[in-house]
Write an enzyme that holds these catalytic residues in place. Structure first.
Site, short mmCIF file in Angstrom:
data_model
loop_
_atom_site.label_atom_id
_atom_site.label_comp_id
_atom_site.label_asym_id
_atom_site.label_seq_id
_atom_site.Cartn_x
_atom_site.Cartn_y
_atom_site.Cartn_z
N LYS A 9 1.92 4.66 -5.91
CA LYS A 9 1.06 3.48 -6.00
C LYS A 9 0.92 3.00 -7.45
CE LYS A 9 -1.77 4.75 -1.93
NZ LYS A 9 -3.18 4.98 -1.53
N TYR A 49 -1.14 -1.64 5.74
CA TYR A 49 -2.44 -1.01 5.97
C TYR A 49 -3.20 -1.66 7.13
CZ TYR A 49 -2.16 1.94 1.78
OH TYR A 49 -1.82 2.90 0.85
N PHE A 57 -13.29 -0.83 2.88
CA PHE A 57 -12.38 -0.65 1.74
C PHE A 57 -11.07 -1.43 1.89
CE2 PHE A 57 -11.41 2.93 4.64
CZ PHE A 57 -10.03 2.87 4.72
N ARG A 85 2.62 15.16 3.37
CA ARG A 85 1.16 14.97 3.47
C ARG A 85 0.43 16.17 2.83
NH1 ARG A 85 -1.20 10.09 4.86
NH2 ARG A 85 -2.99 11.33 5.44
N THR A 91 -7.17 12.64 1.07
CA THR A 91 -7.20 11.24 0.65
C THR A 91 -7.99 11.02 -0.63
OG1 THR A 91 -6.98 10.50 2.94
CG2 THR A 91 -7.86 8.90 1.37
N ARG A 102 -2.67 14.77 -5.50
CA ARG A 102 -3.97 14.13 -5.73
C ARG A 102 -4.95 15.12 -6.35
NH1 ARG A 102 -4.01 11.23 0.22
NH2 ARG A 102 -3.10 9.22 -0.37
N ASN A 112 -5.52 6.93 -5.73
CA ASN A 112 -5.11 8.31 -5.45
C ASN A 112 -3.59 8.51 -5.49
OD1 ASN A 112 -4.50 6.88 -3.19
ND2 ASN A 112 -5.81 8.04 -1.79
N HIS A 115 1.10 7.28 -1.42
CA HIS A 115 1.02 7.11 0.04
C HIS A 115 2.13 7.92 0.68
CE1 HIS A 115 0.95 5.28 4.03
NE2 HIS A 115 2.27 5.27 3.94
N GLU A 126 7.15 2.13 8.67
CA GLU A 126 6.96 1.90 7.23
C GLU A 126 8.30 1.86 6.49
OE1 GLU A 126 4.17 4.96 6.12
OE2 GLU A 126 2.50 3.96 7.14
N1 UDP Z 1 -9.21 4.30 0.70
C1 UDP Z 1 -10.33 3.78 0.02
N2 UDP Z 1 -11.56 4.14 0.45
C2 UDP Z 1 -11.79 4.95 1.53
C3 UDP Z 1 -10.67 5.44 2.23
C4 UDP Z 1 -9.39 5.11 1.78
O1 UDP Z 1 -10.17 3.04 -0.94
O2 UDP Z 1 -12.96 5.23 1.87
C5 UDP Z 1 -7.86 3.91 0.25
C6 UDP Z 1 -7.11 5.06 -0.43
O3 UDP Z 1 -6.30 4.52 -1.47
C7 UDP Z 1 -6.24 5.60 0.70
C8 UDP Z 1 -5.90 4.31 1.45
O4 UDP Z 1 -7.09 3.55 1.39
O5 UDP Z 1 -5.08 6.28 0.24
C9 UDP Z 1 -5.51 4.51 2.90
O6 UDP Z 1 -6.49 5.30 3.54
P1 UDP Z 1 -6.08 6.47 4.54
O7 UDP Z 1 -7.32 6.92 5.24
O8 UDP Z 1 -4.93 6.03 5.38
O9 UDP Z 1 -5.66 7.65 3.53
P2 UDP Z 1 -4.22 8.30 3.20
O10 UDP Z 1 -3.40 8.24 4.46
O11 UDP Z 1 -3.65 7.50 2.07
O12 UDP Z 1 -4.54 9.71 2.79
MG MG Z 2 -3.04 6.70 5.85
#
Ligand code: UDP
Ligand code: MG
Length: 156
Positions: A9, A49, A57, A85, A91, A102, A112, A115, A126
């Protein structure tokens, strides 16, 4: 063999973590089958997304994702989706375990760094969003038979 989509990112590029993060996946034994630097458009970010649309968010996330260039990577390996993952960590940077990407490099709950697709169906979608067929390279990596035991016929 499974493929997954990784996005380094905007903060990963701005904070100069591209090399370090790619090294982790190379060292693990995954095969890079596609990679490019790009600016994600607003429509691509919204599509990528879409499952988060309507959440508080969502708009800041679209802004973050489109704010500066990213590196998109298609990576291949056995069970690679789940392993990536795990290597990414939780996250929220503030919650991610040390030893994860992370956990080692991020403190923010939004910025973070990375992705990674969360299931085979999202990986397929994707990869399709970010790569054309020609951009995905099918090649034999020379250490394959030392990364996996293939001596009995299966990939172990
Ligand atoms: N995010 C955020 N606030 C939140 C949760 C997620 O800004 O409370 C952002 C963060 O950058 C995250 C992305 O949204 O990586 C996608 O969220 P997801 O729950 O899919 O997390 P990931 O799959 O990236 O771990
Ligand atoms: Mg996700």
């Amino acid at each position: 063999m499974e493929k997954t989509l990784i996005i380094l990112k905007p903060d990963a590029i701005q904070r100069r973590f591209v090399g370090k993060i790619i090294s982790r996946f190379e060292e693990k034994g995954f095969q890079i089958v596609g990679m490019k630097m790009m600016l994600i458009s607003e429509s691509m970010a919204r599509k990528h997304y879409a499952s988060h649309e309507g959440k508080a968010f969502f708009e800041p996330l679209v802004k973050y994702t489109t704010s500066s260039p990213v590196v998109v990577i298609a990576v291949q390996g056995k069970n690679v989706i789940e392993m990536v993952r795990k290597m990414m960590g939780a996250t929220f940077g503030s919650k991610a375990e040390p030893g994860t990407i992370r956990g080692d490099y991020a403190v923010s709950n939004r910025f973070n760094l990375i992705h990674g697709s969360d299931s085979p169906s999202s990986a397929e979608k994707e990869i399709d969003t970010f790569f054309t067929r020609e951009e995905l390279l099918d090649y034999q990596q020379i250490d394959f038979s030392w990364v996996y035991d293939v001596s009995e016929g299966d990939v172990v």
